[in-house]
Structure formats: structure tokens, C-alpha cells
Design a protein around this motif. Structure first.
Motif, PDB file in Angstrom:
ATOM      1  N   LYS B 126       0.834  -1.191   0.000  1.00 41.03           N
ATOM      2  CA  LYS B 126       0.000   0.000   0.000  1.00 41.03           C
ATOM      3  C   LYS B 126       0.873   1.248   0.000  1.00 41.03           C
ATOM      4  CE  LYS B 126      -3.896  -2.109   2.298  1.00 41.03           C
ATOM      5  NZ  LYS B 126      -4.546  -2.374   3.579  1.00 41.03           N
ATOM      6  N   ILE B 127       0.387   2.263  -0.730  1.00 36.61           N
ATOM      7  CA  ILE B 127       1.159   3.494  -0.857  1.00 36.61           C
ATOM      8  C   ILE B 127       1.443   4.114   0.499  1.00 36.61           C
ATOM      9  CG2 ILE B 127       0.894   5.883  -1.579  1.00 36.61           C
ATOM     10  CD1 ILE B 127      -0.219   4.830  -4.155  1.00 36.61           C
ATOM     11  N   GLY B 128       0.384   4.168   1.325  1.00 37.74           N
ATOM     12  CA  GLY B 128       0.549   4.785   2.631  1.00 37.74           C
ATOM     13  C   GLY B 128       1.613   4.071   3.455  1.00 37.74           C
ATOM     14  N   LYS B 129       1.588   2.754   3.395  1.00 41.15           N
ATOM     15  CA  LYS B 129       2.577   1.952   4.122  1.00 41.15           C
ATOM     16  C   LYS B 129       3.986   2.325   3.705  1.00 41.15           C
ATOM     17  CE  LYS B 129       1.445  -1.138   7.171  1.00 41.15           C
ATOM     18  NZ  LYS B 129       0.361  -2.063   6.857  1.00 41.15           N
ATOM     19  N   GLN B 130       4.156   2.498   2.396  1.00 44.33           N
ATOM     20  CA  GLN B 130       5.502   2.791   1.899  1.00 44.33           C
ATOM     21  C   GLN B 130       5.985   4.145   2.401  1.00 44.33           C
ATOM     22  OE1 GLN B 130       6.407   1.677  -2.186  1.00 44.33           O
ATOM     23  NE2 GLN B 130       4.478   0.576  -2.344  1.00 44.33           N
ATOM     24  N   ILE B 131       5.043   5.075   2.584  1.00 42.05           N
ATOM     25  CA  ILE B 131       5.450   6.406   3.075  1.00 42.05           C
ATOM     26  C   ILE B 131       5.715   6.348   4.574  1.00 42.05           C
ATOM     27  CG2 ILE B 131       4.727   8.796   3.327  1.00 42.05           C
ATOM     28  CD1 ILE B 131       3.079   8.457   0.793  1.00 42.05           C
ATOM     29  N   SER B 132       4.785   5.764   5.324  1.00 37.73           N
ATOM     30  CA  SER B 132       4.984   5.774   6.777  1.00 37.73           C
ATOM     31  C   SER B 132       6.199   4.933   7.155  1.00 37.73           C
ATOM     32  CB  SER B 132       3.729   5.291   7.501  1.00 37.73           C
ATOM     33  OG  SER B 132       3.308   4.050   7.006  1.00 37.73           O
ATOM     34  N   GLU B 133       6.479   3.933   6.334  1.00 36.72           N
ATOM     35  CA  GLU B 133       7.680   3.131   6.562  1.00 36.72           C
ATOM     36  C   GLU B 133       8.938   3.998   6.508  1.00 36.72           C
ATOM     37  OE1 GLU B 133       8.469  -0.863   4.306  1.00 36.72           O
ATOM     38  OE2 GLU B 133       9.158   0.818   3.090  1.00 36.72           O
ATOM     39  N   THR B 134       8.962   4.913   5.517  1.00 34.20           N
ATOM     40  CA  THR B 134      10.093   5.824   5.405  1.00 34.20           C
ATOM     41  C   THR B 134      10.211   6.691   6.649  1.00 34.20           C
ATOM     42  OG1 THR B 134       9.427   5.960   3.101  1.00 34.20           O
ATOM     43  CG2 THR B 134      11.206   7.400   3.812  1.00 34.20           C
ATOM     44  N   ILE B 135       9.057   7.184   7.097  1.00 32.45           N
ATOM     45  CA  ILE B 135       9.088   8.054   8.274  1.00 32.45           C
ATOM     46  C   ILE B 135       9.604   7.292   9.487  1.00 32.45           C
ATOM     47  CG2 ILE B 135       7.669   9.472   9.802  1.00 32.45           C
ATOM     48  CD1 ILE B 135       5.764   9.896   7.430  1.00 32.45           C
ATOM     49  N   LEU B 136       9.103   6.063   9.647  1.00 33.02           N
ATOM     50  CA  LEU B 136       9.508   5.270  10.806  1.00 33.02           C
ATOM     51  C   LEU B 136      10.992   4.935  10.782  1.00 33.02           C
ATOM     52  CD1 LEU B 136       6.433   2.907  11.123  1.00 33.02           C
ATOM     53  CD2 LEU B 136       7.186   4.651  12.752  1.00 33.02           C
ATOM     54  N   LEU B 137      11.539   4.873   9.550  1.00 32.04           N
ATOM     55  CA  LEU B 137      12.966   4.574   9.442  1.00 32.04           C
ATOM     56  C   LEU B 137      13.807   5.674  10.069  1.00 32.04           C
ATOM     57  CD1 LEU B 137      13.524   3.256   5.815  1.00 32.04           C
ATOM     58  CD2 LEU B 137      14.226   2.126   7.908  1.00 32.04           C
ATOM     59  N   HIS B 138      13.363   6.921   9.917  1.00 31.20           N
ATOM     60  CA  HIS B 138      14.227   8.044  10.278  1.00 31.20           C
ATOM     61  C   HIS B 138      13.746   8.851  11.476  1.00 31.20           C
ATOM     62  CE1 HIS B 138      16.589   7.411   6.693  1.00 31.20           C
ATOM     63  NE2 HIS B 138      15.502   7.398   5.963  1.00 31.20           N
ATOM     64  N   ARG B 139      12.478   8.704  11.810  1.00 33.45           N
ATOM     65  CA  ARG B 139      11.964   9.528  12.908  1.00 33.45           C
ATOM     66  C   ARG B 139      11.469   8.625  14.020  1.00 33.45           C
ATOM     67  NH1 ARG B 139      14.388  12.590  10.594  1.00 33.45           N
ATOM     68  NH2 ARG B 139      13.766  14.267   9.166  1.00 33.45           N
ATOM     69  N   LYS B 140      11.628   9.109  15.247  1.00 31.04           N
ATOM     70  CA  LYS B 140      11.107   8.327  16.366  1.00 31.04           C
ATOM     71  C   LYS B 140       9.634   8.667  16.524  1.00 31.04           C
ATOM     72  CE  LYS B 140      15.080   7.247  19.161  1.00 31.04           C
ATOM     73  NZ  LYS B 140      16.100   7.565  18.121  1.00 31.04           N
ATOM     74  N   MET B 141       8.794   7.797  16.056  1.00 29.90           N
ATOM     75  CA  MET B 141       7.352   8.038  16.080  1.00 29.90           C
ATOM     76  C   MET B 141       6.645   6.717  16.305  1.00 29.90           C
ATOM     77  SD  MET B 141       6.100  10.466  13.016  1.00 29.90           S
ATOM     78  CE  MET B 141       6.765  12.079  12.697  1.00 29.90           C
TER      79      MET B 141
END
Ligand code: ATP
Ligand code: SF4
Ligand code: MG
Lengths: 327, 346, 380
Positions: B126-141
Motif C-alpha cells: 500500500k502506498i501509505g505503508k511505503q510512506i509511513s515506513e520511510t518516516i519510521l525509518l528516520h523519525r522516532k514516532m
């Protein structure tokens, strides 16, 4: 998803119909039938059982046109679950087969599990470490696995086990457990035996799947979306499993479509060689003596169950790959 | 730990300083020198356009920055000095392409979007998954926060009904929407630099304009540097602040867009620009054909690599040594027409 | 790459670019790079030569039984023998066999008779045969110089027949079944696949359904049923062809799928459209334009299908429902090794034909793989 399911099940009906016709045609192919053999035997023995034979003839419509015989057989199966009579054993087919079918499918499914558990990691490794020593070794054994026919491998393994390990060969349990009730000891004994047919049947499939997985993954490893994932900052291992392997898995899963039939086929041959209490030896025997309802029922049920197994794999595939669901 | 060099004193320090970058492909047929000595600066908060014919090494140069060049390609020489937010500098070229250090820069400090929106997103995620995955890689969230941030980002790049689109698969979106999703993913961690490798080539004209406008808007909003690779001279004229022209793995001319477009110095740049009379000219001006063929990558000419097609080729000079980038007026150019005395010395 | 001081122009530089090769020579060149595939190809040619000249290559008549040599073990070849004057002379030979009968176990056991030397030679005279049914001869590639001497390189079977000779003669049946079967599945596969891919629409759906059907049922039980229906009293040749037909059913579906895929992608290519516009008929377009454009793929797939058929034949014959003795094939040879008792007594019954089968299948797989790689323009 529901529409997809309905469509797939609908597709299955003509397939099953065709299976039953082909099966019936095959068992009708040999000239004459078992009752002729039986009558000849009885005539020699001097007994006078013509009335009984005539009754059987009537019941199954033997001697009548094909479609009548087919109709009688199929309606018996569909309406009463009656697969007919095994002439040789003089017992209803249903009494004889379920045990054996159970073993056949248990072994086939275990083999499937074995194949996947070996082929998946080895295939991934081979693709990622293309042209490494490990890749070459996997490729080499893959080729050997493909080149040895199942029955030959079975013979070789049995010979080795017999000659060098003094193991009793053949069967799923040692002779002393044959008629024993199920105990842990018998179960352990089963495990000691069952790995061999699983290994034998699974080798060629695993070899084929390693090559498929390797090729699939190689197709995916250099796609733009992998570069994208890398450019996001994912680690190699993470992105490997989450992107290309996921995609490469699809054609891999869809192999169930053909691997299940080949496993069942392989199981049948191997169990003849290893004398396993499964469908194989019974089918072979039934075919050789023209015990037509027994042979026909075995072919029919094995085919139907395989078709159903294939359907399940299709559904699994649709669940994993959204692109298929939405078609 | 990443190698750190002390902070420079001169003030207009570029965000990215590439010097003598060489990325070569070691193929069975020989060494393909895709990038062969690129010098380039990307200034803070400015848009740098990279121009050049197909195959001149633009994409490989861009990928070298993020260290995502596929084997058999390898950086063999040069440096890529990146100045981080805290002012410290690191040499990306010296890092291992699988190191944690470079992975922390990718997607977080420097992001990249690609030419093919169709195939650049994971096809069955899913597109959203691919974006939030990026965020989770670099940000503590938390996952929920990442999802919220992703939806916000989808909204920001102009995807209608972002909460619903979060659950979509790439094949359900049009090309333009996918490229917007790619941009949302690339910008999800507010990078300091965006590399866009021909982001609009695969799209239709109206969508192209929208995407370019979007990038320009977001550049202002996030105060990013943008490296835009394109074939489209109209685009360059419109959005570029700095321009670098590449030929056969080298930058042959660079400067701010006015200097280069008003007064192109390198014969190659002049040939390129011949069909575009002035800045802001025809929008859809593709790179014009230049006479002659690009030499085979395995058969580079000696001396100036452009000499086989150059109208002002000077025998005895241009084929002896390679011209280097030198300041000439307000731009820099690598051609013996402007520094022939340099060649005569030898 | 550095040029002399003369002015190098683009034209000069073009000479450095690789020469443009035709598609077939490209495939050939790429194929030659796969050393394993090339070696396999040579071995396969050798095997087919053996099959063609089987009677000449086989040292012993395959029908010759010998009660005294039941289950005789393989003999070793020795190259040197002591000469008359005590020196060592070059004389390829095998040692004779001494038989003792173990009355209790009711079986023969063999010992090497060191004193008896059986000299071997090339182009010796042995049993008489007719090569290709016409050329009469009794010359054999190799064998004992005295045709009456026992000579069992790979051992003997239960009737004292020479396994090696039987394997050599069996090559003809087993390897030709692969070829004939592949030819049959080629016809079916290309025909149905071609029609399916070329016309599309409901024809395509129908054929695809049919292929799916065949692939979704376990084939062995079906083929077993078919093969078991072959009457035992049929003449060998007819049995051979029916078994081949059954075996060829195995390969054609994947071939048909491949052909269909290619046709689908080719259908809209410019040169096909152009050919259609030129007024060529469907058949002409398919045969003259489409088939040649992917024949290298077909050859590769065919090569990979041959071993499947060889395996299928051996499996069926091994089960006793394919070819029947007296037809000699690798499968019927292995039938002799059906139970563990005979294998334990005479392992060569299993090892010799088994090894040969594996070699044949392996080399075909290597060859097919090499061909496929060479034919695939975007292989990694
Ligand atoms: N995997 C590879 N193996 C060998 N050579 C390669 C490889 N990838 C790229 N190259 C070579 O690198 C050179 C530069 O390629 P690059 O993709 O950077 O060109 P480009 O300027 O981006 O062109 P385009 O405008 O078409 O995108 C090309 O000449 C190509 O031959
Ligand atoms: S160096 Fe010589 S050949 Fe190269 S661009 Fe300048 S003038 Fe032309
Ligand atoms: Mg590019």
C-alpha cells in the motif's frame, strides 16, 4: 474478493466434470471388464455363480452404452457417496480407499512444506549471492535433483539404508508396529520412516523451485522500486524481504498450481517402490487387474482433491497479491 | 563513525560539493566510464538543473551521491562532500554503500525521486505503508503518528482524499498521482536536498507542469536544495537557478542559469541552446539533435571528449589533453577555446 | 584508445564499436560461452551416435543368456598383462570368473579367476547383426577377442545377459522416445499455443481452460490409467508409439503457454501488423514471421522437455505399464531392480542404468539451460 472466490469456484465445476469424464474414459479403455475375468475364473473353478455376476452387471450397467454406465457411476457417487464395488476385493470402494488417500495427501502436503522450507531460503540466497560458491553448489544439487527420477532416488536411498544402516526398508512403520495401535513409540517410528519418501518426492520439486525463486528474484532485484527503497534508507536485508522477495513470492506461490499435482504423481510412484500404504500401490494393482471402479475412484478423488488444492493456492495468491484480486 | 572534516570558514559553503567524481562500470566488455571526473556544487536552497544528452551519466552521477549505483558500477575516485544541518561535513564517496551512516542520510537528508512513477513504487504494498515506513525509518514516532504524518504529506502533494489513498495500491493510481505519492514519500522526512531524475518524462504535458510546480512550491516551503535532471530546456529555463551541462561523464559548463543561457561558452552548450533563442522561450523544447554521434562508451576520444563532434576542434590541442573546468566570466567552462594557453604550455 | 597524431574522426572511432551480429550468430556466440552446455551438447551427440549404431557398439548379443553367469559382477579392465617371458606387456584384458555354487543359499557366487586372461580388442568379431536392417556385419567397436569368453563390464542380470550391451541398445528406445515425444508435443504445443495467442478472444480462453485443466490434475495416475490400457499382446512398435504419445502429453502444455505468451506480445509488433497489411494469410504470418522470431526460445524449451519425457518413459516402464520386455529400454532394464533383494544381490542392476539415465537427463538440462540463456536477450 468474494466475487473472485465465486468465479474461481464456478470455474472449477467444468474442470471437475472433465476430470470425471476423462477418468471414466480411461478406465473403460481396456477391452473387456473385470466381470469377464471373474466369469472365466469361476467357469474354470466349476462354480456356478452366473446369477451373481448378472446382478453385478445390471447394477453397474456393464455392457450398456457408455453414457448409461457413466451416469450410473456418477449418480451413485453424487447421490449416495457410493463409488462402486472393488471387484477384486469384493468390497465397496469407499471401505478401501480413504485411509490410503489420507496418507497420500498427508505425505504430499508434508512434502510441499519440505520443498518450500528448503527452496525459499536457498533460492533467495542463490539470487542475492549470484555466482558465489554457495550459488554454484545450490545450482549443482538442483540439477542433480532434477535429473534423478523419483523412483530411482527411492531405490538408491533404500539400498543405502538397507546396506549401510541395516534399516528395514519400505513401509511407513516397522513391521512390528503395523497392526499396533497408535502410541508415541509408533509415532516416533513413523517419523523415522516418513522423512525418506518426503525427501525423495521433494527433491526434484525443491530443485525446480530453487531455480524458479532464483530467477524470479533476479528479475526483481534490479527493478526501480528496489532502488527507491534503498534510496529511502532501508537496510539491504530489510528491503530485500519487504520488496523484491514479496513480489518474487507470487509466481512462487502460484507454483502450487502445478506442484501439487506433480507431488501427488510422484508420491504414487514412490510409494509403489517403497511399498507405502498409500494410493500408489493400490492404484497400480487395480489398473493391472482391471478393477475399474477402484482404479477410477482413486484417479477421480486424487484429481478432485488436487484441483481443490490448486484452488486454495489460487485464493492464497489473491490474498497476497492485491493485483490479482482486482482484476 | 563517519569521517568528519572541520567546518570551512568561507561563508557561501555549498550544501554538496562534488570534486573529481568517477563512477565506472566494470563490465565483461570493458570499463564503462559513466561518470568520469564530475565537478559540481549544489548550493543551499537553490535549484540546480543537470542537462545533457541521453547516456552522458546524469543518472549515474545522481545515484552516486546517494551511493545507490548498482554493481558492476563503483565510485573509483573523487569526493562528495555533504554539509549536514549542524555544519559538519562528510564525504559520501568515502562511505560504504551499505553503511548505517549513508542509510541515515538517504531519505532523511537527501531524497530522490525517479523517472518511472509506474515502477518506482513497490507494486504490491500500500502506498501509505511505503510512506509511513520511510518516516519510521528516520523519525522516532509511533505507527499511528507516522500514518498521520503520511496522510498529511499525501494531502500536501495534492492527492485528493488522502486518508483513503493511504490504503491504495500503486496500480490503482494514475501516473501523475503516483509521482505525487513518490514526492510525498521523498519529502516525508523533510530532507535538505531533493534529487529529481527526470521526474516528469513519463507524464503527459499538463501533469508535467503540475508536478514541476509542486516541486517548486515544496522547495520554497521546505527550504530545500533541488537537483533536477531533465532533457527539457524549457523546464530548465523556467525553474533552474544554476545549470550544469554534462557530456560523456563530465561537467563541461556550469554557472547560474542567466550566464549559461544568455552567454553559453562551451561549443556543446551552444549547440544545445541553438534552438532556444531566449530564456522563457518555447516550453516544450527538447534537446535538439547535434550533428554526429556520441562515441561508444568504450571508445572515448583522447583529449576533449567532445572533439569528434566539435565545430571548433583544434587539432594538436584538443586531442592532447583534457580541458578542465575554469572560471570564465560568470560561469565555468571546460574548453581549450578559453584556456588554450594552458594547452600550449604542455 | 589513444590515437596517433592524425585526426581521429567519429568514423574511425566507430571501428572500435563491437561488430553488429545477426540474431542467430549472437545466440550461438552466447551459447559457446556456456562451457557446461557445450560439453553437454557433445555428450548428447555421442549418446545419439551410440543409439544409432547400437549393435555395432554393443559387445554382446542382448538376447544371449548364460545360466552360468547369473548375476555375474562387473569385471575390471586391466591394461597390462605378464608376457610369456615374464615381462609386462600391454594387453587390455579382463579376468575370468570362477563360479562356486552355494547350495544352502541356492545362489552362485563369483570370484575373479586371476589365471584366466580374456584379451580385449577394438573392431573384434562377435555376434552377427544387421545395421539399420540392411548392413550385415559381425564387427563390434570393442569386445573380447574370443566371442565365447564371458565379458560383463557392467555385470550380468538374472538371466546372465550383459547389462552394458542392454544399456547400449536401450539407448535407442529411451533417447528416441524423448525426441519423438518432443516432436509430438511441439506440434500440439505450437499449434494450440499459436492459435490461442494469435487469435485471442474466446478461442484463447477455451484453449487456456483446457491447458489449465490438464495442468491441474495429477498426470501420473492418468497416464498410468492410459498406459495400463495398452494390451500386453500389442506388437512392440505400436506399444512404443502409444507410450511415446502418452509421454508427449507431459510436455506440450508448458510449451503451448510459452508460445502463446510470445504470440500475444508479438501480435501487435509493427512487423507483424505490416505483414498482415501486406495481405498474408494467418498461417503465413504465423509460420513465416512469428515462429522464426522466437524459434531459439522454442528450441531451448524443447531441449528442456526431452529429459522430462525420458524420465516419464523410464517411470512408466519401471512400473510395468509402459514398454514391456522384450523391448529393451532403460526403464525396462530398471524393472529388473524393482525389489531390494535383487538390488542387494546385484547392485549393478540399479547403478548402471541409473547412472546412464542421470547423465542423459543432466546433459539435456545443461544444454537446455545454456540455450535458454543464450536465447534470452535480457538474461542476467
Ligand atoms: N549497469 C550498467 N552497466 C554498464 N554500463 C552502464 C550501466 N548503467 C549505466 N551504464 C552506462 O552509464 C552511462 C550513463 O548512464 P546514465 O543512466 O547516467 O545516463 P543518463 O545521462 O541518465 O541518460 P538518460 O538521459 O537516458 O537517463 C551510459 O553510457 C550507460 O552505458
Ligand atoms: S576543447 Fe576543443 S574540441 Fe573540446 S569543445 Fe573545446 S574546442 Fe571543441
Ligand atoms: Mg537517466
Amino acid at each position: 474478493m468474494f466475487g473472485f472466490l465465486a468465479r474461481r469456484i464456478l470455474y472449477m465445476i467444468p474442470t471437475l466434470f472433465l476430470v470425471s469424464i476423462v477418468t471414466f474414459a480411461i478406465i473403460q479403455l481396456p477391452p473387456g471388464d473385470y466381470l469377464d475375468t471373474l466369469a472365466a475364473d469361476m467357469g474354470e473353478a466349476g462354480s456356478d455363480n452366473n446369477a451373481a455376476i448378472e446382478a453385478l452387471r445390471l447394477q453397474y450397467g456393464l455392457g450398456e452404452p457408455m453414457y448409461v454406465q457413466y451416469g450410473k457411476w456418477m449418480s451413485g457417487i453424487l447421490l449416495h457417496g457410493n463409488f462402486g464395488l472393488s471387484f477384486e476385493k469384493n468390497r465397496p470402494v469407499t471401505d478401501l480407499i480413504w485411509d490410503r488417500l489420507g496418507w497420500t495427501f498427508l505425505i504430499s502436503l508434508l512434502t510441499l512444506a519440505f520443498i518450500w522450507l528448503t527452496a525459499l531460503p536457498i533460492g533467495i540466497y542463490s539470487a542475492v549471492k549470484k555466482y558465489s560458491a554457495g550459488d554454484y553448489i545450490a545450482t549443482f544439487f538442483g540439477f542433480i535433483g532434477l535429473a534423478i527420477p523419483n523412483f530411482l532416488l527411492a531405490l538408491v536411498m533404500m539400498y543405502v539404508a538397507f546396506r549401510y544402516f541395516g534399516q528395514s526398508v519400505g513401509g511407513l512403520v516397522s513391521p512390528q508396529y503395523l497392526d499396533a495401535p497408535w502410541t508415541w513409540a509408533k509415532f516416533g517410528n513413523l517419523l523415522e520412516h516418513i522423512w525418506m519418501p518426503i525427501f525423495v518426492i521433494g527433491t526434484s520439486g525443491a530443485a525446480a523451485l530453487i531455480r524458479i525463486m532464483r530467477a524470479n528474484l533476479l528479475d526483481e532485484l534490479y527493478r526501480p522500486y528496489v532502488v527507491t527503497a534503498r534510496a529511502k534508507g532501508m537496510s539491504e536485508f530489510q528491503l530485500l524481504l519487504r520488496y523484491p522477495v514479496r513480489v518474487a513470492l507470487n509466481p512462487f506461490i502460484s507454483t502450487i498450481g502445478w506442484i501439487l499435482p506433480t507431488l501427488v504423481s510422484g508420491e504414487i510412484i514412490v510409494s509403489v517402490v517403497m511399498n507405502l500404504p498409500t494410493t500408489g500401490p493400490m492404484l497400480l494393482r487395480a489398473l493391472l487387474v482391471q478393477d475399474m471402479y477402484l482404479a477410477g475412484s482413486l484417479i477421480l478423488i486424487v484429481s478432485v482433491l488436487t484441483v481443490v488444492g490448486t484452488l486454495i493456492s489460487d485464493l492464497l495468491l489473491a490474498w497476497i497479491d492485491p493485483r490479482i484480486r482486482y482484476q | 563513525m563517519m569521517p568528519l572534516t572541520p567546518m570551512h570558514t568561507d561563508s557561501p559553503e555549498p550544501l554538496l560539493r562534488i570534486r573529481g567524481l568517477k563512477t565506472h562500470f566494470f563490465t565483461a566488455d570493458g570499463v564503462v566510464k559513466a561518470v568520469d571526473g564530475v565537478d559540481l556544487d549544489v548550493q543551499q536552497s537553490r535549484t540546480t538543473c543537470i542537462l545533457g544528452e541521453s547516456g552522458c551519466g546524469k543518472s549515474i552521477m545522481a545515484r552516486s551521491i546517494l551511493r545507490i549505483v548498482d554493481a558492476p558500477g563503483r565510485i573509483v575516485d573523487g569526493s562528495i562532500i555533504y554539509r549536514a544541518a549542524d555544519g559538519r561535513t562528510v564525504d559520501l564517496a568515502a562511505m560504504s554503500p551499505t553503511s548505517k551512516a549513508i542509510r541515515e542520510i538517504r531519505g532523511s537528508d537527501i531524497s530522490m525521486i525517479f523517472q518511472e512513477p509506474m515502477s518506482s513504487l513497490g507494486p504490491i504494498q500500500k502506498i501509505g505503508k511505503q510512506i509511513s515506513e520511510t518516516i519510521l525509518l528516520h523519525r522516532k514516532m509511533s505507527k499511528a503518528e507516522a500514518k498521520e504524518a503520511a496522510i498529511e504529506m499525501l494531502d500536501r502533494v495534492g492527492i485528493p482524499n488522502p486518508a483513503k489513498r493511504y490504503e491504495s495500491y500503486p496500480f490503482e493510481l494514475s501516473g501523475g498521482m503516483r509521482q505525487r505519492a513518490m514526492i510525498a514519500m521523498a519529502l516525508s522526512c523533510q530532507p535538505r536536498m531533493l534529487i529529481a531524475d527526470e521526474p516528469t518524462t513519463a507524464l503527459d504535458v499538463t501533469t508535467q507542469a503540475q508536478i514541476l510546480d509542486l516541486i517548486a512550491d515544496l522547495k520554497e516551503e521546505f527550504d530545500m536544495s533541488v537537483m533536477l535532471i531533465t532533457h527539457d530546456l524549457g523546464v530548465v529555463a523556467e525553474v533552474a537557478e544554476d545549470v550544469a551541462v554534462m557530456y560523456m561523464g563530465k561537467v563541461v559548463e556550469r554557472g547560474d542559469v542567466y550566464s549559461v543561457f544568455e552567454n553559453p561558452k562551451h561549443p556543446y552548450t551552444q549547440a544545445l541552446l541553438e534552438s532556444v533563442p531566449r530564456i522563457g522561450g518555447v516550453r516544450k523544447a527538447r534537446l535538439p539533435a547535434i550533428k554526429g554521434m556520441v562515441p561508444h562508451p568504450l571508445a572515448r576520444p583522447s583529449g576533449c571528449s567532445f572533439r569528434t563532434r566539435c565545430e571548433r576542434y583544434m587539432p594538436g590541442i584538443c586531442d592532447k589533453t583534457e580541458p578542465v573546468l575554469t572560471q570564465e566570466g560568470s560561469s565555468e567552462v571546460a574548453c581549450f577555446l578559453y584556456s588554450s594557453e594552458l594547452a600550449n604550455v604542455r | 584508445m589513444t590515437q596517433s597524431s592524425t585526426i581521429p574522426l567519429a568514423e574511425d572511432l566507430a571501428e572500435h564499436s563491437p561488430v553488429v551480429l545477426g540474431p542467430w550468430s549472437l545466440v550461438w556466440r552466447k551459447f559457446l560461452r556456456h562451457r557446461l552446455a557445450v560439453i553437454s551438447g557433445v555428450i548428447i551427440i555421442l549418446i545419439y551416435l551410440i543409439a544409432a549404431f547400437a549393435e555395432f557398439v554393443a559387445p554382446i548379443d542382448i538376447g544371449k543368456t548364460s545360466v552360468r553367469h547369473t548375476f555375474a559382477p562387473p569385471q575390471m579392465i586391466h591394461l597390462f598383462a605378464p608376457g610369456d617371458d615374464g615381462s609386462t606387456v600391454f594387453l587390455p584384458h579382463v579376468k575370468g570368473l570362477k563360479t562356486t555354487i552355494d547350495t544352502e543359499a541356492r545362489r552362485r557366487s563369483f570370484e575373479v579367476d586371476e589365471s584366466k586372461i580374456i584379451p580385449l580388442g577394438f573392431f573384434v568379431h562377435g555376434f552377427e547383426y544387421k545395421l539399420f536392417g540392411i548392413i550385415e556385419s559381425d564387427v563390434h567397436l570393442f569386445g573380447p577377442k574370443n566371442p565365447r569368453d564371458p565379458f560383463y563390464l557392467f555385470g550380468a542380470d538374472r538371466l546372465g545377459r550383459d547389462i552394458l550391451s542392454r544399456i547400449i541398445v536401450g539407448t535407442r528406445i529411451s533417447m528416441s522416445i524423448g525426441l519423438v515425444g518432443v516432436a509430438m508435443s511441439l506440434v500440439i504445443g505450437v499449434l494450440l499455443g499459436g492459435i490461442s495467442g494469435y487469435f485471442g478472444g474466446w478461442t484463447d480462453s477455451l484453449i487456456q481452460r483446457f491447458i489449465e485443466f490438464i495442468r491441474s490434475v495429477p498426470t501420473i495416475p492418468l497416464w498410468m490409467g492410459l498406459a495400463a490400457a495398452i494390451p500386453l499382446d500389442w506388437p512392440p512398435l505400436r506399444t512404443y508409439f502409444v507410450v511415446t504419445l502418452i509421454v508427449s502429453m507431459i510436455g506440450w502444455t508448458s510449451l503451448a503457454r510459452e508460445v502463446r505468451g510470445k504470440f500475444l506480445s508479438l501480435r501487435n509488433e509493427d512487423f507483424i501488423v505490416a505483414a498482415r497489411l501486406d495481405g498474408l494469410s494467418h498461417g503465413e504470418v504465423i509460420l513465416k514471421h512469428m515462429v522464426p522470431s522466437f524459434s531459439s526460445h522454442i528450441i531451448a524449451s524443447l531441449t528442456l522437455a526431452v529429459p522430462l519425457m525420458i524420465l516419464a518413459e523410464t517411470s512408466l516402464s519401471f512400473l510395468g505399464i509402459g514398454l514391456q520386455p522384450p523391448i529393451v529400454s532403460w526403464g525396462t532394464l530398471l524393472k529388473e531392480a524393482q525389489n531390494i533383494r535383487s538390488i542387494a544381490q546385484a547392485p549393478w542392476l540399479l547403478i548402471a542404468p541409473g547412472t546412464v539415465i542421470v547423465i542423459a537427463v543432466l546433459t539435456f538440462n545443461f544444454l537446455g539451460d545454456g540455450l535458454r540463456d543464450a536465447a534470452d536477450p535480457n538474461a542476467h
